[in-house]
Design a protein around this motif. Structure first.
Motif, PDB file in Angstrom:
ATOM      1  N   LEU A 193      48.792  34.139 -19.129  1.00  0.00           N
ATOM      2  CA  LEU A 193      49.892  33.685 -18.652  1.00  0.00           C
ATOM      3  C   LEU A 193      50.547  34.868 -17.905  1.00  0.00           C
ATOM      4  CD1 LEU A 193      52.783  33.557 -22.081  1.00  0.00           C
ATOM      5  CD2 LEU A 193      51.718  32.090 -20.349  1.00  0.00           C
ATOM      6  N   THR A 194      49.504  35.641 -17.451  1.00  0.00           N
ATOM      7  CA  THR A 194      50.092  36.815 -16.106  1.00  0.00           C
ATOM      8  C   THR A 194      49.274  36.013 -14.804  1.00  0.00           C
ATOM      9  OG1 THR A 194      48.629  38.428 -16.591  1.00  0.00           O
ATOM     10  CG2 THR A 194      50.260  38.485 -17.630  1.00  0.00           C
ATOM     11  N   ARG A 195      48.474  35.232 -14.841  1.00  0.00           N
ATOM     12  CA  ARG A 195      47.852  34.528 -14.505  1.00  0.00           C
ATOM     13  C   ARG A 195      48.449  33.621 -13.341  1.00  0.00           C
ATOM     14  NH1 ARG A 195      41.884  34.339 -13.102  1.00  0.00           N
ATOM     15  NH2 ARG A 195      41.990  34.232 -11.181  1.00  0.00           N
ATOM     16  N   ILE A 196      48.691  32.560 -14.795  1.00  0.00           N
ATOM     17  CA  ILE A 196      49.084  31.594 -14.447  1.00  0.00           C
ATOM     18  C   ILE A 196      50.790  31.857 -13.507  1.00  0.00           C
ATOM     19  CG2 ILE A 196      50.385  29.298 -15.210  1.00  0.00           C
ATOM     20  CD1 ILE A 196      48.556  29.540 -17.425  1.00  0.00           C
ATOM     21  N   ASN A 197      51.175  33.025 -13.895  1.00  0.00           N
ATOM     22  CA  ASN A 197      52.464  33.121 -13.298  1.00  0.00           C
ATOM     23  C   ASN A 197      52.670  34.246 -12.284  1.00  0.00           C
ATOM     24  OD1 ASN A 197      54.571  31.769 -15.924  1.00  0.00           O
ATOM     25  ND2 ASN A 197      54.205  33.581 -16.793  1.00  0.00           N
ATOM     26  N   ARG A 198      51.391  34.474 -12.024  1.00  0.00           N
ATOM     27  CA  ARG A 198      51.301  35.451 -10.841  1.00  0.00           C
ATOM     28  C   ARG A 198      51.534  36.572 -11.081  1.00  0.00           C
ATOM     29  NH1 ARG A 198      47.013  33.083  -7.543  1.00  0.00           N
ATOM     30  NH2 ARG A 198      47.176  31.260  -7.376  1.00  0.00           N
ATOM     31  N   ILE A 199      52.044  36.804 -11.994  1.00  0.00           N
ATOM     32  CA  ILE A 199      52.792  38.802 -11.879  1.00  0.00           C
ATOM     33  C   ILE A 199      51.811  39.994 -11.427  1.00  0.00           C
ATOM     34  CG2 ILE A 199      53.682  40.501 -13.658  1.00  0.00           C
ATOM     35  CD1 ILE A 199      53.941  38.364 -15.556  1.00  0.00           C
ATOM     36  N   PRO A 200      51.981  40.451 -10.539  1.00  0.00           N
ATOM     37  CA  PRO A 200      51.727  41.568  -8.881  1.00  0.00           C
ATOM     38  C   PRO A 200      50.149  42.310  -9.806  1.00  0.00           C
ATOM     39  CG  PRO A 200      53.824  40.284  -8.325  1.00  0.00           C
ATOM     40  CD  PRO A 200      53.902  39.768  -9.437  1.00  0.00           C
ATOM     41  N   ILE A 201      50.924  42.507 -10.593  1.00  0.00           N
ATOM     42  CA  ILE A 201      50.192  44.130 -10.857  1.00  0.00           C
ATOM     43  C   ILE A 201      49.138  42.879 -12.147  1.00  0.00           C
ATOM     44  CG2 ILE A 201      49.412  45.806 -11.777  1.00  0.00           C
ATOM     45  CD1 ILE A 201      52.199  46.975 -10.755  1.00  0.00           C
TER      46      ILE A 201
END
Length: 237
Positions: free
Chosen positions: A44-52
């Motif tokens: 999910l962090t990769r799909i939503n491109r959460i910076p860090i």
């Protein structure tokens, strides 16, 4: 030289190898219990491109996929005890880290490795679900967790399940490398039995058969579950 296969040893050692199945399954189960939710969240962090977190996930996946798992085993099995021993000595903690059962190191290695695999599995599966479905769910009053649980996850699981099955089978086979940590799993038990009379050919045949049966049963179980999930498959898919 041996005149042929020792069939008595072949049969006896098959059951010796079979006795290592609970350890292999325990490592597989714990690794999946850790890797499935962690892999999903990092996807999910990769799909939503959460910076860090997105960058961390990218580096993590590249590192794990770019190094052999046997090297990961040696790094964890040799470095973690040294680090913990230094930590315990510094803070006067009376514990012999070298008495820790190797299965705990197996849990660490195979959980980290499987998480990296599942990040990419979930990322590609979630990408197949139309983003408009989440918006539609929100418009009828569903929260994001409710929308994911009822709509997004079931549909993405249909796509992800074959790859999760492959990852699970590969994980089961990878537990054979647990012998490098002196883990009493299928491979080590059969090889120890073979040491007495140097019946290594028979031992490897037994290892082959046990893994073949075990992985076949796992694949069959996944196929049954995949049939249950077909109701979530889009009609136009």
């Amino acid at each position: 030289m041996s005149e042929g296969l020792n069939y008595k040893f072949l049969v006896d050692t098959f059951f010796v190898a079979l006795s290592g199945v609970p350890i292999a399954l325990a490592v597989t189960a714990v690794a999946l219990l850790i890797a499935l939710p962690l892999g999903f969240l990092l996807a999910l962090t990769r799909i939503n491109r959460i910076p860090i977190l997105n960058r961390f996930a990218q580096i993590y996946v590249s590192f794990v996929r770019g190094t052999p798992i046997i090297i990961q085993i040696f790094i964890v099995y040799s470095s973690v005890p040294l680090l913990l021993d230094s930590f315990f000595t510094k803070f006067n903690i009376t514990m012999n880290i070298y008495d820790v059962h190797p299965i705990w190191y197996a849990f660490i290695v195979f959980s980290l490795n499987t998480t990296a695999v599942l990040i990419e599995v979930f990322r590609s599966a979630l990408g197949t679900v139309d983003k408009g479905q989440l918006e539609a769910a929100q418009s009828v009053g569903l929260t994001n967790p409710q929308a994911f649980r009822r709509i997004i996850i079931p549909q993405s699981l249909v796509v992800a399940l074959p790859n999760i099955c492959t990852a699970t089978v590969n994980l089961i086979k990878a537990t054979s490398l647990g012998y490098a940590m002196s883990l009493q799993e299928i491979t080590l038990k059969a090889k120890v039995a073979a040491n007495v009379g140097y019946n290594y050919v028979e031992a490897y045949i037994d290892i082959f058969l046990v893994y073949l049966i075990l992985c076949g049963l796992v694949e069959y179980a996944f196929k049954l579950y995949e049939k249950r999930l077909r109701k979530y498959k889009p009609a136009n898919a």
